[in-house]
Design a protein around this motif. Structure first.
Motif, PDB file in Angstrom:
ATOM      1  N   SER A  59       0.825  -1.216   0.000  1.00  0.00           N
ATOM      2  CA  SER A  59       0.000   0.000   0.000  1.00  0.00           C
ATOM      3  C   SER A  59       0.856   1.262   0.000  1.00  0.00           C
ATOM      4  O   SER A  59       0.580   2.209  -0.748  1.00  0.00           O
ATOM      5  CB  SER A  59      -0.913   0.014   1.223  1.00  0.00           C
ATOM      6  OG  SER A  59      -1.767  -1.076   1.215  1.00  0.00           O
ATOM      7  N   LEU A  60       1.895   1.263   0.828  1.00  0.00           N
ATOM      8  CA  LEU A  60       2.784   2.432   0.851  1.00  0.00           C
ATOM      9  C   LEU A  60       3.517   2.596  -0.470  1.00  0.00           C
ATOM     10  O   LEU A  60       3.724   3.718  -0.932  1.00  0.00           O
ATOM     11  CB  LEU A  60       3.770   2.311   2.001  1.00  0.00           C
ATOM     12  CG  LEU A  60       3.174   2.497   3.388  1.00  0.00           C
ATOM     13  CD1 LEU A  60       4.213   2.218   4.469  1.00  0.00           C
ATOM     14  CD2 LEU A  60       2.608   3.890   3.561  1.00  0.00           C
ATOM     15  N   ASN A  61       3.886   1.484  -1.078  1.00  0.00           N
ATOM     16  CA  ASN A  61       4.549   1.546  -2.381  1.00  0.00           C
ATOM     17  C   ASN A  61       3.620   2.166  -3.422  1.00  0.00           C
ATOM     18  O   ASN A  61       4.041   2.991  -4.232  1.00  0.00           O
ATOM     19  CB  ASN A  61       4.983   0.145  -2.803  1.00  0.00           C
ATOM     20  CG  ASN A  61       5.944   0.160  -3.965  1.00  0.00           C
ATOM     21  OD1 ASN A  61       6.449   1.189  -4.358  1.00  0.00           O
ATOM     22  ND2 ASN A  61       6.194  -1.008  -4.519  1.00  0.00           N
ATOM     23  N   LEU A  63       1.111   4.257  -2.801  1.00  0.00           N
ATOM     24  CA  LEU A  63       0.968   5.677  -2.486  1.00  0.00           C
ATOM     25  C   LEU A  63       2.174   6.486  -2.960  1.00  0.00           C
ATOM     26  O   LEU A  63       2.019   7.600  -3.478  1.00  0.00           O
ATOM     27  CB  LEU A  63       0.779   5.852  -0.972  1.00  0.00           C
ATOM     28  CG  LEU A  63      -0.573   5.443  -0.429  1.00  0.00           C
ATOM     29  CD1 LEU A  63      -0.540   5.470   1.093  1.00  0.00           C
ATOM     30  CD2 LEU A  63      -1.648   6.357  -0.960  1.00  0.00           C
ATOM     31  N   ILE A  64       3.356   5.944  -2.819  1.00  0.00           N
ATOM     32  CA  ILE A  64       4.565   6.650  -3.280  1.00  0.00           C
ATOM     33  C   ILE A  64       4.561   6.769  -4.788  1.00  0.00           C
ATOM     34  O   ILE A  64       4.884   7.831  -5.331  1.00  0.00           O
ATOM     35  CB  ILE A  64       5.832   5.937  -2.762  1.00  0.00           C
ATOM     36  CG1 ILE A  64       5.938   6.113  -1.254  1.00  0.00           C
ATOM     37  CG2 ILE A  64       7.074   6.462  -3.447  1.00  0.00           C
ATOM     38  CD1 ILE A  64       7.006   5.263  -0.604  1.00  0.00           C
ATOM     39  N   ARG A  65       4.203   5.699  -5.488  1.00  0.00           N
ATOM     40  CA  ARG A  65       4.145   5.760  -6.953  1.00  0.00           C
ATOM     41  C   ARG A  65       3.147   6.809  -7.437  1.00  0.00           C
ATOM     42  O   ARG A  65       3.423   7.550  -8.384  1.00  0.00           O
ATOM     43  CB  ARG A  65       3.744   4.402  -7.528  1.00  0.00           C
ATOM     44  CG  ARG A  65       4.827   3.389  -7.509  1.00  0.00           C
ATOM     45  CD  ARG A  65       4.357   2.140  -8.200  1.00  0.00           C
ATOM     46  NE  ARG A  65       5.278   1.048  -7.991  1.00  0.00           N
ATOM     47  CZ  ARG A  65       5.073  -0.162  -8.458  1.00  0.00           C
ATOM     48  NH1 ARG A  65       3.994  -0.437  -9.171  1.00  0.00           N
ATOM     49  NH2 ARG A  65       5.952  -1.110  -8.242  1.00  0.00           N
ATOM     50  N   ALA A  67       2.119   9.443  -5.763  1.00  0.00           N
ATOM     51  CA  ALA A  67       2.588  10.783  -5.404  1.00  0.00           C
ATOM     52  C   ALA A  67       3.676  11.262  -6.367  1.00  0.00           C
ATOM     53  O   ALA A  67       3.758  12.449  -6.652  1.00  0.00           O
ATOM     54  CB  ALA A  67       3.128  10.765  -3.974  1.00  0.00           C
ATOM     55  N   LEU A  68       4.495  10.352  -6.862  1.00  0.00           N
ATOM     56  CA  LEU A  68       5.582  10.743  -7.764  1.00  0.00           C
ATOM     57  C   LEU A  68       5.119  10.893  -9.205  1.00  0.00           C
ATOM     58  O   LEU A  68       5.814  11.523 -10.002  1.00  0.00           O
ATOM     59  CB  LEU A  68       6.716   9.718  -7.685  1.00  0.00           C
ATOM     60  CG  LEU A  68       7.449   9.641  -6.356  1.00  0.00           C
ATOM     61  CD1 LEU A  68       8.501   8.547  -6.398  1.00  0.00           C
ATOM     62  CD2 LEU A  68       8.079  10.981  -6.010  1.00  0.00           C
ATOM     63  N   SER A  69       3.982  10.342  -9.561  1.00  0.00           N
ATOM     64  CA  SER A  69       3.533  10.444 -10.962  1.00  0.00           C
ATOM     65  C   SER A  69       2.757  11.704 -11.216  1.00  0.00           C
ATOM     66  O   SER A  69       2.416  12.469 -10.401  1.00  0.00           O
ATOM     67  CB  SER A  69       2.695   9.237 -11.337  1.00  0.00           C
ATOM     68  OG  SER A  69       1.494   9.208 -10.587  1.00  0.00           O
TER      69      SER A  69
END
Length: 69
Positions: A59-61, A63-65, A67-69
């Motif tokens: 889930s955190l992975n 969310l990070i993806r 946020a970076l896209s």
């Protein structure tokens, strides 16, 4: 009574609030682990803890993806 300015520490209050929220969630989880292990047993409790960790990491992975896209 302590008076606090609206502008004082806006950025730091977000970080402090996030830290306090994370610490509270982790503390509640750590306190709940012995009870959940007593209900499920060591093997099933360990398996469920591992699955929860993997799902949290996933889930955190995501969310990070996002946020970076």
């Amino acid at each position: 009574m302590v008076s606090v300015s609206k502008d004082a520490g806006k950025e730091s209050s977000v970080y402090v609030s996030s830290f306090i929220l994370a610490a509270t969630c982790m503390g509640a989880g750590i306190l709940a682990l012995p009870y959940s292990y007593s209900l499920t047993g060591f093997i099933l409790g360990s398996l469920l803890t591992l699955i929860s960790g993997i799902l949290t990491f996933y889930s955190l992975n995501l969310l990070i993806r996002i946020a970076l896209s």
